[in-house]
Each structure stands twice: as C-alpha cells, then as structure tokens.
Design an enzyme around this catalytic site. Sequence first.
Site, short mmCIF file in Angstrom:
data_model
loop_
_atom_site.label_atom_id
_atom_site.label_comp_id
_atom_site.label_asym_id
_atom_site.label_seq_id
_atom_site.Cartn_x
_atom_site.Cartn_y
_atom_site.Cartn_z
N TYR A 144 -11.74 14.67 -5.66
CA TYR A 144 -10.69 13.99 -6.48
C TYR A 144 -9.86 14.94 -7.24
O TYR A 144 -8.66 14.63 -7.19
CB TYR A 144 -11.43 13.01 -7.26
CG TYR A 144 -10.48 12.29 -8.37
CD1 TYR A 144 -9.73 11.38 -8.03
CD2 TYR A 144 -10.64 12.66 -9.89
CE1 TYR A 144 -8.81 10.83 -9.29
CE2 TYR A 144 -9.79 12.21 -10.76
CZ TYR A 144 -8.87 11.26 -10.48
OH TYR A 144 -8.01 10.82 -11.54
N ASP A 182 -19.31 16.88 -11.96
CA ASP A 182 -18.93 16.60 -13.25
C ASP A 182 -18.83 17.95 -13.92
O ASP A 182 -19.49 18.96 -13.89
CB ASP A 182 -20.02 15.78 -14.01
CG ASP A 182 -19.87 14.43 -14.19
OD1 ASP A 182 -19.03 13.62 -13.60
OD2 ASP A 182 -20.77 13.60 -14.66
N ARG A 205 -24.66 14.60 -12.49
CA ARG A 205 -23.94 13.90 -11.23
C ARG A 205 -23.30 15.24 -10.88
O ARG A 205 -22.60 16.03 -11.66
CB ARG A 205 -22.88 13.02 -11.61
CG ARG A 205 -23.44 11.58 -11.61
CD ARG A 205 -22.23 10.67 -11.78
NE ARG A 205 -21.04 10.99 -12.61
CZ ARG A 205 -19.97 10.32 -12.93
NH1 ARG A 205 -20.19 9.09 -12.67
NH2 ARG A 205 -19.09 10.61 -13.79
N VAL A 250 -9.49 8.21 -20.21
CA VAL A 250 -8.54 7.07 -20.76
C VAL A 250 -9.91 5.89 -21.02
O VAL A 250 -10.63 5.65 -20.12
CB VAL A 250 -7.50 6.76 -20.12
CG1 VAL A 250 -6.83 5.65 -20.83
CG2 VAL A 250 -6.71 8.01 -19.77
N SER A 271 -12.15 7.95 -9.79
CA SER A 271 -13.59 8.23 -9.63
C SER A 271 -14.07 9.61 -8.88
O SER A 271 -13.77 9.52 -7.65
CB SER A 271 -14.16 7.31 -9.24
OG SER A 271 -15.62 7.61 -8.72
N GLN A 278 1.05 5.36 -11.03
CA GLN A 278 -0.39 5.27 -11.49
C GLN A 278 -1.13 5.05 -10.14
O GLN A 278 -2.47 5.27 -10.38
CB GLN A 278 -0.59 4.23 -12.29
CG GLN A 278 0.38 4.16 -13.70
CD GLN A 278 0.56 5.20 -14.34
OE1 GLN A 278 -0.67 5.89 -14.82
NE2 GLN A 278 1.50 5.84 -14.53
N ASP A 331 0.81 -1.11 0.04
CA ASP A 331 -0.08 -0.14 0.01
C ASP A 331 0.99 1.35 -0.09
O ASP A 331 1.83 1.32 1.03
CB ASP A 331 -0.90 -0.02 1.22
CG ASP A 331 -1.96 0.97 1.46
OD1 ASP A 331 -1.85 2.06 0.56
OD2 ASP A 331 -3.42 0.57 1.65
N ILE A 332 0.72 2.12 -1.03
CA ILE A 332 1.52 3.35 -1.02
C ILE A 332 1.35 4.23 0.28
O ILE A 332 1.91 5.28 0.39
CB ILE A 332 0.97 4.21 -2.14
CG1 ILE A 332 -0.19 4.58 -2.47
CG2 ILE A 332 1.72 3.45 -3.55
CD1 ILE A 332 -0.50 5.60 -3.60
#
Length: 322
Positions: free
Chosen positions: A145, A283, A280, A175, A82, A77, A57-58
Amino acid sequence: MANILITGGAGFIGSNLCDRFIAKGHKITCLDNFATGHRHNLAELLQHPDFTLMEGDIRDAETCQQACEGQDYVLHQAALGSVPRSVNDPVTSNAVNVGGFLNMLVAARDTNVKRFVYAASSSTYGDSESLPKVEDVIGKPLSPYAVTKYVNELYAEVFAKTYGIECIGLRYFNVFGRRQDPNGAYAAVIPKFVIQLLRHQSPTINGTGDYSRDFTYIDNVIQMNERAMLTDNPEAVNTVYNTAVGDRTTINDMARLLKEYLSAFDPKIKEVEILYGPVRAGDVPHSKASIDKAVQLLGYAPSHSFATGLKEAVNWYWDQLK
Ligand code: NAD
C-alpha cells in the site's frame, strides 16, 4: 461556483467532501465503483440537483476521461485503502491505486482540469524514524500500500513538470470520523473498536498498544482539501502536505478515551476488557506530523484536536448504531 469531480465519493472521506462542497454551492460529480464505498453514504446527496453519481471503475481509462470532462477540479480519493489488504492482495491494490491513479492523471491532463488534488498517505514515511514527520524526509515503504501511495506522488510530480498540470498531494494521517466503515476485515482501528465496544466485545490491540498515531478528524481533512483546491499561492502547488493535527496518541490512550466516551451512553462499556495480540506486518511504530508546511503555505489551522474529534465521532456512531 465550480464543477468538482470527487473520485471515491461514496467512501468515508469522499462522501464527506461531497457533502461539504455541495453545501458550498458547487456542482459535484462522484465517480465510484462501490468496492468499499456505500450507497447509504450518498442517500441525501442523490436527492440534490447539483449532485451526479457516475458508477464506474478508475481502472478503466475511458471512464476516467468521461468523468473529467467539463470539471474544474478533481479531488481524487478512490483507492483501495488498508495496509493488510495490500499485503494480502498486492496486485489488486496496485491496479487500483497506481493504474487507476495514472488513468485519472492522464484524464485530468487531457481535459485541462485546473487542479488535481489527491489523497496521499502518511505510509509514505515508511521506516523513517524521525519525528515529527516533515514532508521532505521519508524512509523506505513498509507495505505494498505504501509503495502505491508513494508512486502516486512520483507520478504527480512528473506530470506537473512534464505537462504543466497543477497537482497537490495530501498525506492523510489516520483519518477518523463520521461514516468511516466499522465493518469488514480491513476496518480502521477506531470504528472497529467502537462497534466492538458497543457490542460489549473485547477489542484486540496489535502489539503492546504503545504504538502512536496522529489521529486526524475528518473536518481537518475537509479543510485541507478546500485550501489545496482553492489556494492562489503559486508557491503552494505541485507539492505534498501532511494532513494531520501535529500530535500523537498511543493506541492504549485512544482505546481508554473511547471507552470513557462510550461509557457515558452505556456504563457497561467500562467493564469491557481490552486484549492484546501480535504486532501486524507493515505497521509503522510511531507517527506524528509536522503541520508547519500546511500552516505556512495553505493557512491551515486544524479545527479539531484528537479528543474533540473523537467525541464527535463517538456521538455520531452512537446515533447511528445504538
Ligand atoms: P474508503 O474505502 O471509505 O473510500 C475509498 C472509495 O474509493 C470507496 O468509496 C471505494 O468504493 C472507491 N473505490 C475503490 N476502488 C475504486 C475503483 N477501482 N474505482 C472507483 N472507485 C473506487 O476509504 P477512505 O478512508 O475514505 O480513503 C480515501 C482515500 O484516502 C484513499 O485514497 C486512501 O488511500 C486515502 N487515505 C486514507 C486514510 C485514512 O485514514 N482513512 C489515510 C491515508 C490515506
């Protein structure tokens, strides 16, 4: 040949990066805790003598130090993706995306890694309405996020200035492609719609479907990582790049094209209705990148348009899920 640490290597983008760099003859270490990644993404890699899986775990600084030891490059990465996930649980998104990121930067600095290339995000453009998005013009973040991904960029810039570590941030724009997870509450729109259409279930578009995105096929993202990792242009480091195609497609057009491509395999999919629901929270209405900076400084040339990428992705999902 280089030693490359790929964090989040069991995930969608990370496992594709592992594949590419193993195929090029590099030695790859994948650090992942399988929070959202999958062992099946690594099935073939685990047989390869130059591939090492480090389960960890980072959020644990010592794990990050061990993983960076002896590495030439880090392609970071690992994160909790989300926007809705971060709206539901901002504390965990912050712990992984900010705390974990900082652990990785410190470890890369302490172990004298040559370059730290990391997954940034188009969400950093936030409420900026200007189109196309150019790297220097950002707005205010619209989600927890987006805050975490912007903080990554700030830390990378400060570490480059303060400690002399070379960093490059790649602002990924929506992506998609092989191995993107179609399952779970936080699945991205393309794989989620693919799996629903294959089951003859109606996908629901949030809002009117007029929102647009610069959907970016995975092969373009791999190319950007490779160029960022290997560039010897001193002007090209310690900065961020849009990682995109430089085009935009509305959600309605994306859904229409998906139905068209999938109908070639299963004509019944043509009859599946698309439904519409509420917009949402968090967004961004429209997103389209300028890729000029990546073209000029890294020599980037996208290999796949949205449509050619979508066709490849659909073929892959059909093979996997039919
Ligand atoms: P993914 O969820 O498939 O991959 C993320 C990987 O990180 C997973 O394998 C997961 O298990 C791992 N991970 C999560 N928390 C971890 C932890 N605490 N320690 C170790 N590993 C951990 O997502 P993805 O789409 O492949 O995203 C990769 C990166 O790209 C992320 O940083 C994401 O924020 C960024 N990004 C993705 C997109 C996109 O459209 N997919 C867009 C912008 C940015």
